[in-house]
Design a protein around this motif. Structure first.
Motif, short mmCIF file in Angstrom:
data_model
loop_
_atom_site.label_atom_id
_atom_site.label_comp_id
_atom_site.label_asym_id
_atom_site.label_seq_id
_atom_site.Cartn_x
_atom_site.Cartn_y
_atom_site.Cartn_z
N TYR A 254 -0.85 4.34 0.39
CA TYR A 254 -1.58 5.27 1.23
C TYR A 254 -1.46 4.84 2.69
O TYR A 254 -1.70 3.69 3.02
N GLN A 255 -1.09 5.75 3.53
CA GLN A 255 -1.00 5.48 4.96
C GLN A 255 -1.82 6.52 5.70
O GLN A 255 -1.74 7.71 5.39
N CYS A 256 -2.57 6.11 6.66
CA CYS A 256 -3.43 7.00 7.42
C CYS A 256 -2.73 7.38 8.73
O CYS A 256 -2.66 6.56 9.66
N GLU B 250 -3.63 9.34 11.07
CA GLU B 250 -4.55 9.34 12.21
C GLU B 250 -4.70 7.93 12.79
O GLU B 250 -4.70 7.75 14.00
N TRP B 251 -4.81 6.94 11.92
CA TRP B 251 -4.92 5.55 12.37
C TRP B 251 -3.65 5.13 13.11
O TRP B 251 -3.71 4.51 14.16
N GLU B 252 -2.51 5.50 12.57
CA GLU B 252 -1.24 5.18 13.23
C GLU B 252 -1.18 5.80 14.62
O GLU B 252 -0.80 5.15 15.59
N GLU C 162 0.83 -1.20 0.00
CA GLU C 162 0.00 0.00 0.00
C GLU C 162 0.86 1.25 0.00
O GLU C 162 1.87 1.32 0.68
#
Length: 82
Positions: free
Chosen positions: A4-6, A8-10, A2
């Protein structure tokens, strides 16, 4: 892989890891192992979870001495240490 990395999720997952480690500090203050006085699958699962956290650059804080000691004890067990 992937691309795309989020962020906020991290961030939320790092908060969850920190909260879990704080919880474990309390558990290990009264017990030698995660589920009481004997080594169990709970210790194996917790050790594996901390290994994944370490891969994500989330380390056990030095202030969590009993969690550090537990982790060291498990890391030196023959099935884990090799």
């Amino acid at each position: 892989m992937e691309t795309y990395q989020c962020a906020e999720w991290e961030s939320k997952q790092k908060e969850a890891a920190a909260a879990t480690m704080a919880y474990l500090v309390g558990v290990l203050a009264d017990n030698d192992y995660v589920a009481g006085g004997r080594f169990s699958a709970a210790d194996i699962t917790t050790f594996a979870g901390l290994a994944f956290a370490d891969l994500a650059k989330v380390e056990i804080p030095q202030s969590h001495e009993n969690l550090q000691a537990w982790h060291s004890r498990l890391a030196n067990r023959p099935p884990i240490s090799g």
